[in-house]
Motif scaffolding. Structure first.
Motif, short mmCIF file in Angstrom:
data_model
loop_
_atom_site.label_atom_id
_atom_site.label_comp_id
_atom_site.label_asym_id
_atom_site.label_seq_id
_atom_site.Cartn_x
_atom_site.Cartn_y
_atom_site.Cartn_z
N THR A 1 0.73 11.63 -34.12
CA THR A 1 0.91 10.59 -35.15
C THR A 1 2.27 10.65 -35.85
O THR A 1 2.52 9.85 -36.76
CB THR A 1 -0.20 10.67 -36.23
OG1 THR A 1 -0.26 12.01 -36.73
CG2 THR A 1 -1.54 10.27 -35.65
N HIS A 2 3.13 11.58 -35.41
CA HIS A 2 4.47 11.58 -36.02
C HIS A 2 5.46 12.36 -35.17
O HIS A 2 5.37 13.58 -35.06
CB HIS A 2 4.43 12.16 -37.44
CG HIS A 2 5.77 12.11 -38.10
ND1 HIS A 2 6.36 10.92 -38.46
CD2 HIS A 2 6.66 13.07 -38.43
CE1 HIS A 2 7.54 11.16 -38.99
NE2 HIS A 2 7.75 12.46 -38.99
N VAL A 3 6.43 11.64 -34.62
CA VAL A 3 7.42 12.29 -33.76
C VAL A 3 8.67 11.42 -33.70
O VAL A 3 8.60 10.20 -33.76
CB VAL A 3 6.81 12.57 -32.36
CG1 VAL A 3 6.36 11.29 -31.67
CG2 VAL A 3 7.76 13.37 -31.48
N HIS A 4 9.83 12.09 -33.59
CA HIS A 4 11.12 11.39 -33.50
C HIS A 4 11.66 11.60 -32.08
O HIS A 4 12.15 12.70 -31.78
CB HIS A 4 12.13 11.98 -34.48
CG HIS A 4 11.71 11.94 -35.92
ND1 HIS A 4 12.30 11.12 -36.85
CD2 HIS A 4 10.76 12.64 -36.60
CE1 HIS A 4 11.75 11.31 -38.04
NE2 HIS A 4 10.79 12.23 -37.92
N TYR A 5 11.61 10.56 -31.25
CA TYR A 5 12.11 10.79 -29.87
C TYR A 5 13.61 11.02 -29.86
O TYR A 5 14.14 11.67 -28.95
CB TYR A 5 11.67 9.66 -28.94
CG TYR A 5 12.67 8.58 -28.61
CD1 TYR A 5 13.60 8.75 -27.57
CD2 TYR A 5 12.65 7.36 -29.28
CE1 TYR A 5 14.49 7.74 -27.24
CE2 TYR A 5 13.53 6.35 -28.95
CZ TYR A 5 14.46 6.53 -27.94
OH TYR A 5 15.33 5.54 -27.61
N THR B 1 6.46 6.24 -42.38
CA THR B 1 7.55 6.82 -43.15
C THR B 1 7.19 8.27 -43.47
O THR B 1 6.20 8.80 -42.97
CB THR B 1 7.83 5.99 -44.42
OG1 THR B 1 8.99 6.47 -45.09
CG2 THR B 1 6.65 6.02 -45.39
N HIS B 2 8.03 8.92 -44.27
CA HIS B 2 7.77 10.30 -44.70
C HIS B 2 7.40 10.31 -46.17
O HIS B 2 7.88 9.48 -46.95
CB HIS B 2 9.02 11.17 -44.52
CG HIS B 2 9.48 11.30 -43.10
ND1 HIS B 2 10.34 10.42 -42.50
CD2 HIS B 2 9.20 12.24 -42.15
CE1 HIS B 2 10.59 10.81 -41.25
NE2 HIS B 2 9.91 11.91 -41.01
N ILE B 3 6.62 11.32 -46.56
CA ILE B 3 6.28 11.45 -47.99
C ILE B 3 6.06 12.91 -48.36
O ILE B 3 5.46 13.68 -47.58
CB ILE B 3 5.02 10.60 -48.33
CG1 ILE B 3 4.89 10.41 -49.84
CG2 ILE B 3 3.74 11.23 -47.77
CD1 ILE B 3 3.90 9.31 -50.24
N ALA C 1 3.97 10.60 -43.08
CA ALA C 1 4.11 11.92 -42.49
C ALA C 1 4.25 12.99 -43.56
O ALA C 1 4.93 12.79 -44.57
CB ALA C 1 5.32 11.96 -41.57
N HIS C 2 3.58 14.09 -43.34
CA HIS C 2 3.63 15.32 -44.14
C HIS C 2 2.65 15.31 -45.32
O HIS C 2 1.56 15.82 -45.20
CB HIS C 2 5.06 15.65 -44.59
CG HIS C 2 5.99 15.79 -43.44
ND1 HIS C 2 5.89 16.81 -42.54
CD2 HIS C 2 7.01 14.99 -42.99
CE1 HIS C 2 6.81 16.67 -41.60
NE2 HIS C 2 7.50 15.58 -41.84
N GLY C 3 3.06 14.78 -46.48
CA GLY C 3 2.15 14.81 -47.62
C GLY C 3 1.78 16.22 -48.04
O GLY C 3 0.70 16.46 -48.59
N THR D 1 3.55 16.23 -34.19
CA THR D 1 4.44 17.33 -33.81
C THR D 1 5.72 17.32 -34.64
O THR D 1 6.35 18.34 -34.84
CB THR D 1 4.83 17.24 -32.32
OG1 THR D 1 5.54 16.01 -32.10
CG2 THR D 1 3.63 17.32 -31.42
N ASP D 2 6.14 16.11 -35.09
CA ASP D 2 7.39 15.95 -35.83
C ASP D 2 8.59 16.61 -35.14
O ASP D 2 9.49 17.12 -35.80
CB ASP D 2 7.27 16.45 -37.28
CG ASP D 2 8.43 15.97 -38.14
OD1 ASP D 2 9.02 14.93 -37.81
OD2 ASP D 2 8.75 16.65 -39.13
N VAL D 3 8.60 16.60 -33.83
CA VAL D 3 9.85 16.95 -33.14
C VAL D 3 10.93 16.00 -33.62
O VAL D 3 10.66 14.83 -33.84
CB VAL D 3 9.64 16.79 -31.61
CG1 VAL D 3 10.94 16.61 -30.86
CG2 VAL D 3 8.86 17.99 -31.08
ZN ZN Z 1 9.54 13.25 -39.30
#
Ligand code: ZN
Ligand code: GUN
Length: 430
Positions: free
Chosen positions: A70-74, A225-227, A264-266, A317-319
């Motif tokens: 649910t969260h990754v940066h290719y 988005t990120h939080i 993402a994160h929280g 994974t947030d790669v």
């Molecule tokens: Zn991220």
């Protein structure tokens, strides 16, 4: 296909995990036209077929719904494992330079191919993906995903301040480009668009407003988005938006909270923010590998998932801040983070986060994340004997949940024997 089937039919954070988990030791799934036609005991399902079918048999393996990242940066795959910084410096030193390289469309296309292949090698069939600011970085990803028929949600990053010149757009161009991408890609094949303001600190209020207005005009798309990832980020955001109650309110105020928004994160969300997230029907992406790598903190997943104000949580994974595209390795990190947070995450709840929880957070649970007739036929086949150490440890396993836990602890891409996308085998381990 035939083998041991394991999936979640309910949220094990709010129900008895033993009942939420379905396990059929000799099961079968019939796929037709990319969908599950039948699922159940092999003898029943195969016995009811009145036409010859090709059966793929996986004795000794576990067949689960395809993993959902649910969260990754290719656009950050090239900088995994960049030494020494926490979030805000890491962005400046590593992430932004990596994303600047995507100005070159040929580079973007090559990275998109690599990324989609890596997802499949790791058993991930759906991902919610950040691209770079460049429109063509989104085209490249959707083109690569379409060739593999994967269900990918992705969007162009919006940034109109606090970023290098080559990575910024404006409120208007970001809106226009996102809208054009939605009309080009959303709902085409299995592709879904996600409106993607990077985080509050890199967008002006005008850009967040424009993003919220776009979502209102195209309500079927997702938002990502990120939080509340890092303490310095949170303090900076409070300075930049002094009129807002808290971090979540920055997004809610600009029309960016609601079902289909994934934050993402929280890690450091307050109780009022978690209440607001619940009321909005938005989801969170738990990214334990990244949180460890950047020293961001330990998310308390059992506190986030409070039955009084349930918030849907998926795993990410947030790669490239996360260090692996393997959801199994990320689950191993989730376990360690949960230990630091004071309550251990068991394998059933872990599998939920990596499958049905992610599907629910993205609003896709009617299509992916579990097994039922009519659902999309995305599977990962896990081999608990894929390596000598897995084999030795799994010999002592007394239950499917323990085998899953062993896979979470020792498994990685080597344990993925096969990945099926829309009813077709896309990856084999040999
Ligand atoms: Zn991220
Ligand atoms: N916050 C804003 N941008 C990013 C990013 O690229 N990675 C992570 N982990 N956090 C962010």
């Amino acid at each position: 296909m035939r083998g041991a089937l394991v999936w979640l039919q309910d949220d094990p954070f709010f129900s008895d995990p033993a009942e939420a988990l379905r396990h059929i030791s000799d099961g079968a799934i019939v796929c037709r036209d990319g969908l599950i036609e039948a699922v159940g005991e092999a003898a029943e399902v195969l016995g009811a077929l009145n036409e010859p079918v090709q059966v793929e048999h996986y004795p000794g393996c576990l067949i689960c719904p395809g993993f959902i990242d649910t969260h990754v940066h290719y656009v950050q795959t090239g900088i995994i494992g960049a030494y020494g910084d926490q979030l805000l410096d890491w962005l400046l030193d590593y992430a932004f330079p990596a994303e600047l390289a995507f100005a070159d469309p040929a580079y973007a296309r090559a990275q998109a191919e690599l990324f989609c292949d890596e997802l499949l090698r790791n058993g991930t069939t759906t991902a919610l993906v950040f691209c770079s600011v460049h429109e063509h970085s989104v085209d490249a990803l959707f083109e690569a995903a379409s060739r593999r028929n994967m269900r990918i949600a992705a969007g162009k990053v919006l940034m109109d301040r606090h970023a290098p010149e080559g990575l910024t757009d404006t409120a208007q161009t970001g809106y226009d480009q996102s809208k054009a991408l939605i009309d080009r890609w959303h709902g085409k094949g299995r592709n879904l668009y996600a409106i993607t303001p990077r985080f509050a600190a890199t967008s002006t209020p005008e850009q967040l407003q424009a993003a919220g207005a776009l979502w209102a005009e195209r309500p079927g798309v997702l938002v990502q988005t990120h939080i509340a990832e890092n303490k310095a980020e949170i303090a900076w955001t409070a300075e930049l938006f002094p009129d807002r109650r808290d971090y979540f309110d920055v997004y809610a105020h600009h029309g960016l909270a609601g079902p289909g928004a994934v934050f993402a994160h929280g890690v450091h969300l307050s109780e009022p923010e978690l209440h607001a997230c619940h009321s909005a029907g938005s989801g969170l992406s738990h990214c334990p590998s990244s949180n460890l790598f950047l020293g961001s903190g330990a998310m308390h997943v059992f506190d986030v998932k409070d039955a009084e104000r349930p918030v849907e949580v998926g795993l990410g994974t947030d790669v490239g801040a996360g260090t692996s595209l393997s959801m199994l390795r990320t689950l191993g990190d989730a376990y360690k983070v949960s230990q630091i947070a004071g309550r251990p995450l068991d394998a059933v709840r872990g599998l939920y986060l990596a499958t049905l929880g992610g599907a629910r957070a993205m609003g896709l649970a009617d299509r992916i994340g579990s097994f039922a007739p009519g659902m999309e036929a995305d599977f990962v086949v896990l081999d608990p004997e894929a390596t000598p150490i897995l084999k030795a440890r799994n010999a002592r396993s007394g239950s499917p949940a323990e085998t899953l836990f062993v896979l979470m602890t020792l498994g990685d891409d080597r344990a993925v024997k096969g990945t099926w996308v829309a009813g077709r085998l896309c990856k084999t381990s040999v």
